[in-house]
Structures are given as C-alpha cells and as structure tokens.
Design a protein around this motif. Structure first.
Motif, PDB file in Angstrom:
ATOM      1  N   ASN A   1      28.052  17.031 -27.599  1.00 53.29           N
ATOM      2  CA  ASN A   1      28.480  16.172 -28.704  1.00 53.29           C
ATOM      3  C   ASN A   1      28.470  16.925 -30.033  1.00 53.29           C
ATOM      4  O   ASN A   1      29.305  16.671 -30.896  1.00 53.29           O
ATOM      5  CB  ASN A   1      27.614  14.922 -28.774  1.00 53.29           C
ATOM      6  CG  ASN A   1      28.105  13.829 -27.829  1.00 53.29           C
ATOM      7  OD1 ASN A   1      29.080  13.139 -28.107  1.00 53.29           O
ATOM      8  ND2 ASN A   1      27.449  13.701 -26.680  1.00 53.29           N
ATOM      9  N   GLU A   2      27.563  17.879 -30.184  1.00 53.90           N
ATOM     10  CA  GLU A   2      27.592  18.742 -31.371  1.00 53.90           C
ATOM     11  C   GLU A   2      28.847  19.610 -31.356  1.00 53.90           C
ATOM     12  O   GLU A   2      29.495  19.813 -32.395  1.00 53.90           O
ATOM     13  CB  GLU A   2      26.336  19.611 -31.424  1.00 53.90           C
ATOM     14  CG  GLU A   2      25.075  18.853 -31.777  1.00 53.90           C
ATOM     15  CD  GLU A   2      23.864  19.757 -31.806  1.00 53.90           C
ATOM     16  OE1 GLU A   2      24.027  21.000 -31.714  1.00 53.90           O
ATOM     17  OE2 GLU A   2      22.739  19.234 -31.912  1.00 53.90           O
ATOM     18  N   ILE A   3      29.176  20.141 -30.177  1.00 53.70           N
ATOM     19  CA  ILE A   3      30.394  20.940 -30.054  1.00 53.70           C
ATOM     20  C   ILE A   3      31.623  20.084 -30.338  1.00 53.70           C
ATOM     21  O   ILE A   3      32.539  20.494 -31.057  1.00 53.70           O
ATOM     22  CB  ILE A   3      30.480  21.563 -28.644  1.00 53.70           C
ATOM     23  CG1 ILE A   3      29.320  22.545 -28.436  1.00 53.70           C
ATOM     24  CG2 ILE A   3      31.818  22.266 -28.440  1.00 53.70           C
ATOM     25  CD1 ILE A   3      29.146  22.984 -27.001  1.00 53.70           C
ATOM     26  N   LYS A   4      31.623  18.872 -29.791  1.00 55.88           N
ATOM     27  CA  LYS A   4      32.738  17.936 -30.012  1.00 55.88           C
ATOM     28  C   LYS A   4      32.952  17.687 -31.492  1.00 55.88           C
ATOM     29  O   LYS A   4      34.093  17.650 -31.974  1.00 55.88           O
ATOM     30  CB  LYS A   4      32.447  16.629 -29.285  1.00 55.88           C
ATOM     31  CG  LYS A   4      33.479  15.533 -29.482  1.00 55.88           C
ATOM     32  CD  LYS A   4      33.088  14.285 -28.709  1.00 55.88           C
ATOM     33  CE  LYS A   4      34.072  13.147 -28.949  1.00 55.88           C
ATOM     34  NZ  LYS A   4      33.698  11.929 -28.173  1.00 55.88           N
ATOM     35  N   ALA A   5      31.869  17.533 -32.232  1.00 52.56           N
ATOM     36  CA  ALA A   5      31.972  17.249 -33.666  1.00 52.56           C
ATOM     37  C   ALA A   5      32.529  18.435 -34.448  1.00 52.56           C
ATOM     38  O   ALA A   5      33.084  18.261 -35.550  1.00 52.56           O
ATOM     39  CB  ALA A   5      30.605  16.858 -34.215  1.00 52.56           C
ATOM     40  N   SER A   6      32.412  19.644 -33.875  1.00 52.86           N
ATOM     41  CA  SER A   6      32.834  20.836 -34.613  1.00 52.86           C
ATOM     42  C   SER A   6      34.213  21.349 -34.208  1.00 52.86           C
ATOM     43  O   SER A   6      34.746  22.248 -34.855  1.00 52.86           O
ATOM     44  CB  SER A   6      31.808  21.956 -34.405  1.00 52.86           C
ATOM     45  OG  SER A   6      31.824  22.406 -33.061  1.00 52.86           O
TER      46      SER A   6
ATOM     47  N   VAL B   1      36.430  11.658 -24.264  1.00 55.33           N
ATOM     48  CA  VAL B   1      36.202  10.232 -24.504  1.00 55.33           C
ATOM     49  C   VAL B   1      34.828   9.846 -23.986  1.00 55.33           C
ATOM     50  O   VAL B   1      34.419  10.257 -22.890  1.00 55.33           O
ATOM     51  CB  VAL B   1      37.288   9.381 -23.809  1.00 55.33           C
ATOM     52  CG1 VAL B   1      37.041   7.896 -24.053  1.00 55.33           C
ATOM     53  CG2 VAL B   1      38.674   9.789 -24.305  1.00 55.33           C
ATOM     54  N   GLY B   2      34.113   9.038 -24.755  1.00 57.51           N
ATOM     55  CA  GLY B   2      32.781   8.609 -24.370  1.00 57.51           C
ATOM     56  C   GLY B   2      31.717   9.555 -24.887  1.00 57.51           C
ATOM     57  O   GLY B   2      32.012  10.600 -25.487  1.00 57.51           O
TER      58      GLY B   2
ATOM     59  N   ASP C   1      30.766   8.687 -17.473  1.00 58.10           N
ATOM     60  CA  ASP C   1      29.848   7.547 -17.512  1.00 58.10           C
ATOM     61  C   ASP C   1      30.600   6.305 -17.065  1.00 58.10           C
ATOM     62  O   ASP C   1      31.554   5.878 -17.721  1.00 58.10           O
ATOM     63  CB  ASP C   1      29.303   7.365 -18.932  1.00 58.10           C
ATOM     64  CG  ASP C   1      28.218   6.307 -18.992  1.00 58.10           C
ATOM     65  OD1 ASP C   1      27.762   5.868 -17.933  1.00 58.10           O
ATOM     66  OD2 ASP C   1      27.830   5.928 -20.119  1.00 58.10           O
ATOM     67  N   GLY C   2      30.180   5.728 -15.934  1.00 57.06           N
ATOM     68  CA  GLY C   2      30.855   4.542 -15.442  1.00 57.06           C
ATOM     69  C   GLY C   2      32.284   4.846 -15.046  1.00 57.06           C
ATOM     70  O   GLY C   2      32.543   5.700 -14.205  1.00 57.06           O
ATOM     71  N   ASP C   3      33.231   4.151 -15.703  1.00 55.51           N
ATOM     72  CA  ASP C   3      34.645   4.355 -15.399  1.00 55.51           C
ATOM     73  C   ASP C   3      35.233   5.560 -16.119  1.00 55.51           C
ATOM     74  O   ASP C   3      36.386   5.921 -15.889  1.00 55.51           O
ATOM     75  CB  ASP C   3      35.449   3.097 -15.775  1.00 55.51           C
ATOM     76  CG  ASP C   3      35.067   1.902 -14.915  1.00 55.51           C
ATOM     77  OD1 ASP C   3      34.648   2.127 -13.764  1.00 55.51           O
ATOM     78  OD2 ASP C   3      35.170   0.756 -15.402  1.00 55.51           O
TER      79      ASP C   3
ATOM     80  N   TRP D   1      34.471  14.962 -19.297  1.00 58.18           N
ATOM     81  CA  TRP D   1      35.358  15.490 -20.333  1.00 58.18           C
ATOM     82  C   TRP D   1      36.197  16.629 -19.765  1.00 58.18           C
ATOM     83  O   TRP D   1      35.737  17.413 -18.929  1.00 58.18           O
ATOM     84  CB  TRP D   1      34.540  16.008 -21.504  1.00 58.18           C
ATOM     85  CG  TRP D   1      33.842  14.932 -22.278  1.00 58.18           C
ATOM     86  CD1 TRP D   1      33.888  13.577 -22.061  1.00 58.18           C
ATOM     87  CD2 TRP D   1      32.962  15.127 -23.398  1.00 58.18           C
ATOM     88  NE1 TRP D   1      33.114  12.920 -22.969  1.00 58.18           N
ATOM     89  CE2 TRP D   1      32.536  13.835 -23.808  1.00 58.18           C
ATOM     90  CE3 TRP D   1      32.511  16.238 -24.089  1.00 58.18           C
ATOM     91  CZ2 TRP D   1      31.669  13.667 -24.885  1.00 58.18           C
ATOM     92  CZ3 TRP D   1      31.652  16.072 -25.160  1.00 58.18           C
ATOM     93  CH2 TRP D   1      31.240  14.800 -25.554  1.00 58.18           C
ATOM     94  N   SER D   2      37.432  16.731 -20.271  1.00 57.30           N
ATOM     95  CA  SER D   2      38.343  17.788 -19.850  1.00 57.30           C
ATOM     96  C   SER D   2      37.730  19.162 -20.134  1.00 57.30           C
ATOM     97  O   SER D   2      37.264  19.432 -21.246  1.00 57.30           O
ATOM     98  CB  SER D   2      39.670  17.643 -20.599  1.00 57.30           C
ATOM     99  OG  SER D   2      40.540  18.704 -20.286  1.00 57.30           O
ATOM    100  N   GLY D   3      37.726  20.012 -19.123  1.00 59.13           N
ATOM    101  CA  GLY D   3      37.182  21.352 -19.274  1.00 59.13           C
ATOM    102  C   GLY D   3      35.688  21.455 -19.039  1.00 59.13           C
ATOM    103  O   GLY D   3      35.125  22.543 -19.117  1.00 59.13           O
ATOM    104  N   VAL D   4      35.041  20.319 -18.754  1.00 56.27           N
ATOM    105  CA  VAL D   4      33.595  20.299 -18.524  1.00 56.27           C
ATOM    106  C   VAL D   4      33.333  20.056 -17.038  1.00 56.27           C
ATOM    107  O   VAL D   4      33.836  19.095 -16.461  1.00 56.27           O
ATOM    108  CB  VAL D   4      32.907  19.205 -19.364  1.00 56.27           C
ATOM    109  CG1 VAL D   4      31.422  19.121 -19.027  1.00 56.27           C
ATOM    110  CG2 VAL D   4      33.100  19.476 -20.854  1.00 56.27           C
TER     111      VAL D   4
END
Length: 330
Positions: free
Chosen positions: A37-42, A52-53, A59-61, A65-68
């Motif tokens: 999430n830190e990487i996502k923010a940057s 997304v998420g 998580d759930g449905d 994340w793409s590339g993870v």
C-alpha cells in the motif's frame, strides 16, 4: 505426536475442503499489506488503477493485484513476486519494496525510476531475479547487493549507474546472468567475477571500462560456465591472451570498439563451441589463423577496422548481437 489418518474417500473430501477453506481464509501478512500500500501510494495512476482493494493478495471477490504473486506460508499469505514493468512509473526506487522479505522476483524494468538502488536491497535474502533494466537509475550499485545469496539473474542494463563495478557481486554463488550493459561504469572489471561457478552470461558492454583481458582472467580456473562475454564499446587495451582458450564453454566473445592490439592467438580457434567472435574496430594486426576458417561452429568473425594484413577475410554477415527477452531465461 499428532497423526491424521484418512481411511475413506469421504474423509479425504472433508480433508480437502478443510485445507481449501484454510487457504482461502489465510490473511496476508500485515508487513506485506503495509509495504504494497505504501508502494501503491507512490506509483503512477496506471498501476493504482489496476490495484483495487486494500489486500494485494486479494480479498473476497477481489483478485490479487496485477503483477503481484502471493503464496501461503503457514497461516499467512506473503508476496513472493512483484512485476510492474512498462507502465511509466516515475520517481525514485520505492524503498518499501525492501520490506517484502519473501520476494523471489522483482521486475520493475522499462519504467522511469530515478535515483539510487537503496542499500536496504540487501534485506531481500530470498530474491532470485532482479530486473531493473531500462530505467533512469543512477549512482553506484550498493555493495549490499552482494548479500543476495540466492540471486540467479541480475539485470541493470540501460541505466545511468556510475562508479566501479562492485566486487561484492562475486559474493553471489548462484548468479548465472549479469547484465550491466550501457551504463557509466569506470575502472576495471573485477577479476573476482571469474570465481562465480555458475555465471553463463556477462555483459559489461557500452561503459567506460579500462584494463586488459589478461587481468580479467588472471584467476586460475576462472569463468568455468561462461558462454557469453560482452566487453564491447569500452576502453580495453592489451592483446588477446592465449589463456582465453581455457574458457572452454565460450560461445560469444564480443570485443568490438575497444583499443586492443596484437595478433589473434591460434589457440582461440580450439574453443569447441565458439560461434560469434567480434574483433572489429580495435588495433589487431597480423593474420587470422586458418583454424578459425575450419571451425565447425563459428558463424561470424567480424574484423573490420583493424590493421590485419591484406587477404584476411571475415566470416558471415555482421549484425548487432542483442539478446531478446525470450533469450534471458527468466
């Protein structure tokens, strides 16, 4: 000691459902959630749009994340691969990546990352593949990269790294592919790299390196697995030492555009599978031994721009040797 006995097909189904339920409901390790999430923010909008998420492993449905890529370890899921390439990421290397301690693959190539590789990169003890080529990274390669003992592939080509090639790279016993092409490295190529028993591909072309091949291969028994050696477009001097013939697995020797001189020793023609020999645009002289023209594997011998005697002929049609992504054996 606890033992689980499965005596009927029905019991087996129950067991499988139980294990599936455990896998589905595993939580992602908080450390990895925070780091991603830190990487996502940057990162830039292209990546954020696809992530997304809050849980990078899904998580759930929501899918991962793409590339993870994640895997289950005990009661938790951890991030084991991060591949975010060719999406125009701009800015410094995301230091939060170095908190993903279970990473085995990190691929951020073909972006616009700037600044240095942080020394914290040495924390990724499980990393096997590090691909940062085609960015705008700068400064020296941190010596901590020599702490990645499981690393097999290191791609740092097409950046703006400077300083000397760190000797600490010789501390990577599993390293097979080392790509340092087209940077701003200076000084001599560390002879210690020759102690890497599994190194198959060494590319330090298009830099500002000096020294001689004799210095590079001075360690007895060096480069036992080396197939491809790219030293082109540097400032290497001296001649072709006869000891080069000891690199018996060599297939490509690319020496174009240096300041090397002297004759071509006949022993090089006895390297069993030598396929491409590029000597062009140096200061070599004399004749090419006849054995090269009888070599069963040699497809290209390029000699333009030297001082060879009249009548010395090339072999094959010269072309630029560049490995495609499919040849890099990820």
């Amino acid at each position: 000691m606890f033992r689980l006995r499965v005596s009927t097909p029905f019991s087996l189904v129950i067991l499988l459902l139980f294990l599936l339920n455990v896998a589905v409901h595993c939580k992602t390790l908080k450390r990895d959630v925070k780091a991603l999430n830190e990487i996502k923010a940057s990162l830039g909008w292209r990546v954020v749009y696809a992530w997304v998420g809050d849980d990078p492993c899904g998580d759930g449905d929501l899918p991962a994340w793409s590339g993870v890529t994640c895997s289950t370890q005990g009661d938790y899921r951890v991030v084991t691969e991060l591949e975010v390439y060719a999406v125009s990421i701009v800015g410094p290397f995301p230091t939060a990546v170095t908190n993903l301690l279970d990473l085995t693959r990190l691929d951020l190539h073909n972006n616009k990352l700037t600044g240095p590789i942080p020394p914290q990169i040495g924390r990724l003890k499980r990393l096997r593949i590090l691909n940062l080529r085609w960015n705008k990274l700068q400064d020296v390669i941190p010596p901590e990269i020599g702490e990645l003992k499981r690393l097999t592939h290191l791609y740092l080509s097409f950046n703006s790294f400077k300083g000397e090639i760190p000797r600490e790279l010789a501390n990577l016993p599993e390293l097979q592919y080392l790509h340092l092409h087209q940077n701003r490295f200076i000084g001599r190529i560390p002879a210690e790299l020759g102690t890497l028993q599994k190194l198959r591909h060494l590319d330090v072309g298009d830099n500002h390196l000096v020294g001689t091949i004799r210095e590079l291969i001075r360690i007895e028994g060096c480069f036992p697995a080396l197939r491809n050696l790219y030293l082109n477009n540097n400032y290497l001097t001296g001649g072709l030492p006869a000891q080069l013939a000891n690199l018996t697995n060599l297939e490509i020797l690319h020496l174009s555009y240096n300041k090397m001189s002297g004759i071509v020793p006949p022993g090089l023609a006895h390297i069993p599978k030598l396929t491409y020999l590029y000597l062009d645009h140096n200061q070599f002289s004399g004749r090419i031994p006849d054995a090269f023209y009888k070599h069963p594997y040699l497809k290209e011998l390029y000699i333009e721009g030297n001082a060879f005697k009249p009548g010395v002929n090339p072999i094959g049609i010269h072309k630029v040797l560049e490995l495609a992504d499919s040849d890099m054996l990820f």
